[in-house]
Design an enzyme around this catalytic site. Structure first.
Site, PDB file in Angstrom:
ATOM      1  N   GLU A 111      44.246  64.827  -9.268  1.00  0.00           N
ATOM      2  CA  GLU A 111      45.288  63.814  -9.517  1.00  0.00           C
ATOM      3  C   GLU A 111      45.969  63.442  -8.207  1.00  0.00           C
ATOM      4  O   GLU A 111      46.018  64.252  -7.271  1.00  0.00           O
ATOM      5  CB  GLU A 111      46.348  64.384 -10.467  1.00  0.00           C
ATOM      6  CG  GLU A 111      46.241  63.901 -11.894  1.00  0.00           C
ATOM      7  CD  GLU A 111      46.633  62.435 -12.109  1.00  0.00           C
ATOM      8  OE1 GLU A 111      46.660  61.650 -11.130  1.00  0.00           O
ATOM      9  OE2 GLU A 111      46.900  62.078 -13.259  1.00  0.00           O
ATOM     10  N   ASP A 112      46.535  62.234  -8.181  1.00  0.00           N
ATOM     11  CA  ASP A 112      47.328  61.848  -7.011  1.00  0.00           C
ATOM     12  C   ASP A 112      48.715  62.475  -7.078  1.00  0.00           C
ATOM     13  O   ASP A 112      49.203  63.031  -6.107  1.00  0.00           O
ATOM     14  CB  ASP A 112      47.414  60.310  -6.889  1.00  0.00           C
ATOM     15  CG  ASP A 112      47.890  59.622  -8.171  1.00  0.00           C
ATOM     16  OD1 ASP A 112      48.106  60.294  -9.202  1.00  0.00           O
ATOM     17  OD2 ASP A 112      48.040  58.383  -8.134  1.00  0.00           O
ATOM     18  N   ASP A 115      54.167  63.452 -11.996  1.00  0.00           N
ATOM     19  CA  ASP A 115      55.531  62.921 -11.996  1.00  0.00           C
ATOM     20  C   ASP A 115      56.241  63.495 -13.232  1.00  0.00           C
ATOM     21  O   ASP A 115      56.707  64.630 -13.193  1.00  0.00           O
ATOM     22  CB  ASP A 115      55.419  61.389 -11.997  1.00  0.00           C
ATOM     23  CG  ASP A 115      56.735  60.668 -11.849  1.00  0.00           C
ATOM     24  OD1 ASP A 115      57.660  61.238 -11.239  1.00  0.00           O
ATOM     25  OD2 ASP A 115      56.863  59.537 -12.334  1.00  0.00           O
ATOM     26  N   PHE A 164      59.843  56.860  -5.212  1.00  0.00           N
ATOM     27  CA  PHE A 164      58.590  56.226  -5.609  1.00  0.00           C
ATOM     28  C   PHE A 164      57.754  56.005  -4.357  1.00  0.00           C
ATOM     29  O   PHE A 164      58.134  55.256  -3.468  1.00  0.00           O
ATOM     30  CB  PHE A 164      58.834  54.904  -6.340  1.00  0.00           C
ATOM     31  CG  PHE A 164      57.594  54.439  -7.032  1.00  0.00           C
ATOM     32  CD1 PHE A 164      57.264  54.916  -8.288  1.00  0.00           C
ATOM     33  CD2 PHE A 164      56.719  53.564  -6.399  1.00  0.00           C
ATOM     34  CE1 PHE A 164      56.085  54.516  -8.910  1.00  0.00           C
ATOM     35  CE2 PHE A 164      55.542  53.165  -7.022  1.00  0.00           C
ATOM     36  CZ  PHE A 164      55.227  53.647  -8.282  1.00  0.00           C
ATOM     37  N   ARG A 177      47.519  50.973  -1.562  1.00  0.00           N
ATOM     38  CA  ARG A 177      46.692  52.177  -1.709  1.00  0.00           C
ATOM     39  C   ARG A 177      46.030  52.561  -0.384  1.00  0.00           C
ATOM     40  O   ARG A 177      45.720  53.722  -0.145  1.00  0.00           O
ATOM     41  CB  ARG A 177      45.579  51.946  -2.742  1.00  0.00           C
ATOM     42  CG  ARG A 177      46.071  51.786  -4.178  1.00  0.00           C
ATOM     43  CD  ARG A 177      44.885  51.849  -5.120  1.00  0.00           C
ATOM     44  NE  ARG A 177      45.183  51.357  -6.452  1.00  0.00           N
ATOM     45  CZ  ARG A 177      45.740  52.082  -7.424  1.00  0.00           C
ATOM     46  NH1 ARG A 177      46.076  53.325  -7.204  1.00  0.00           N
ATOM     47  NH2 ARG A 177      45.955  51.563  -8.610  1.00  0.00           N
TER      48      ARG A 177
HETATM   49  P1  IMP Z   1      53.324  60.946 -15.090  1.00  0.00           P
HETATM   50  O1  IMP Z   1      52.635  60.746 -16.401  1.00  0.00           O
HETATM   51  O2  IMP Z   1      54.781  60.531 -15.164  1.00  0.00           O
HETATM   52  O3  IMP Z   1      53.163  62.329 -14.500  1.00  0.00           O
HETATM   53  O4  IMP Z   1      52.739  59.876 -14.083  1.00  0.00           O
HETATM   54  C1  IMP Z   1      51.497  59.939 -13.605  1.00  0.00           C
HETATM   55  C2  IMP Z   1      51.039  58.651 -12.970  1.00  0.00           C
HETATM   56  O5  IMP Z   1      52.110  57.717 -12.655  1.00  0.00           O
HETATM   57  C3  IMP Z   1      50.414  59.001 -11.642  1.00  0.00           C
HETATM   58  O6  IMP Z   1      49.068  59.382 -11.793  1.00  0.00           O
HETATM   59  C4  IMP Z   1      50.610  57.724 -10.857  1.00  0.00           C
HETATM   60  O7  IMP Z   1      49.551  56.838 -11.144  1.00  0.00           O
HETATM   61  C5  IMP Z   1      51.907  57.139 -11.380  1.00  0.00           C
HETATM   62  N1  IMP Z   1      53.022  57.502 -10.489  1.00  0.00           N
HETATM   63  C6  IMP Z   1      54.006  58.376 -10.738  1.00  0.00           C
HETATM   64  N2  IMP Z   1      54.856  58.451  -9.693  1.00  0.00           N
HETATM   65  C7  IMP Z   1      54.380  57.604  -8.751  1.00  0.00           C
HETATM   66  C8  IMP Z   1      54.811  57.237  -7.426  1.00  0.00           C
HETATM   67  O8  IMP Z   1      55.823  57.711  -6.878  1.00  0.00           O
HETATM   68  N3  IMP Z   1      54.057  56.313  -6.777  1.00  0.00           N
HETATM   69  C9  IMP Z   1      52.941  55.753  -7.320  1.00  0.00           C
HETATM   70  N4  IMP Z   1      52.497  56.083  -8.550  1.00  0.00           N
HETATM   71  C10 IMP Z   1      53.217  56.988  -9.267  1.00  0.00           C
END
Ligand code: IMP
Length: 188
Positions: A111-112, A115, A164, A177
């Site tokens: 995963e990147d 969050d 963010f 990206r």
């Molecule tokens: P989660 O479900 O809230 O954990 O979010 C996961 C997805 O939201 C990540 O895989 C990203 O694609 C996107 N995301 C969450 N935070 C960021 C950020 O700070 N920058 C860019 N994408 C984000």
């Protein structure tokens, strides 16, 4: 001699640089070393499959696999969250599935960023139903201040503050990206 990256891709302005390209490269090499040590004993028994979550993990995955000194298969899964651009709703769907079965394989999900944790929580639950031999999570970034679901990150690059971020695979509205560093828009 390697060609220099295009000039437009280098300056951090208008972003504040949070993690430099050099710091990312160092940490990615360390993670690859850790994964190599953990999976070398397992790889003889079953295939190791690295699953990249599209699209944000692609650049991280491409660098990481070159530091994993164990044979791996690569596959990708597309996930879409019903949240808006910057928040996750917790409602997730698969937009592109794996190309092959992971039954009996050692899976490493790449995963990147974790969050709120909703996306990866859903994904790990879904993949676990497919009966892999094992499943672990590797995430480049973690924003613990935003956590809403408990997620065990087996291999973590960096813990970051509640900003963010963009670059090195991460986007805002599909942009940035291809920045070589991780940064955030100042004042946001
Ligand atoms: P989660 O479900 O809230 O954990 O979010 C996961 C997805 O939201 C990540 O895989 C990203 O694609 C996107 N995301 C969450 N935070 C960021 C950020 O700070 N920058 C860019 N994408 C984000």
């Amino acid at each position: 001699m390697a060609a220099s990256p295009p000039a437009w891709n280098r300056p951090t302005d208008p972003f504040a640089e949070l993690i430099s390209a050099e710091a990312i490269a160092t940490r990615v090499a360390e993670l690859g070393g850790q994964i190599t040590a953990d999976y070398a004993p397992l790889a003889a028994a079953a295939d190791v499959v690295v699953v990249g979550v599209l699209k944000g993990s692609v650049i991280f995955l491409a660098d990481l696999v070159r530091h994993i000194a164990v044979p791996v298969h690569m596959d990708f899964i597309g996930i879409s969250s019903y949240g808006d651009a910057t928040t996750s709703s917790g409602v997730v769907r698969i937009t592109q599935d794996l190309s092959r079965s992971i039954e009996g394989k050692h899976v490493i999900v790449i995963e990147d960023i974790v969050d709120t944790g909703h996306t990866v929580h859903y994904l790990l639950d879904n993949l676990a139903t497919r009966r892999p031999a094992s499943i672990k999570l590797c995430s480049l970034l973690h924003k613990p201040e935003r956590s809403e679901r408990e997620v065990k990150i087996d291999y973590l690059g960096f813990t970051i503050p509640n900003k963010f971020v963009v670059g090195y695979g991460l986007d805002v509205s599909q942009q940035y990206r291809n920045l070589p560093f991780i940064g955030y828009v100042q004042g946001v």
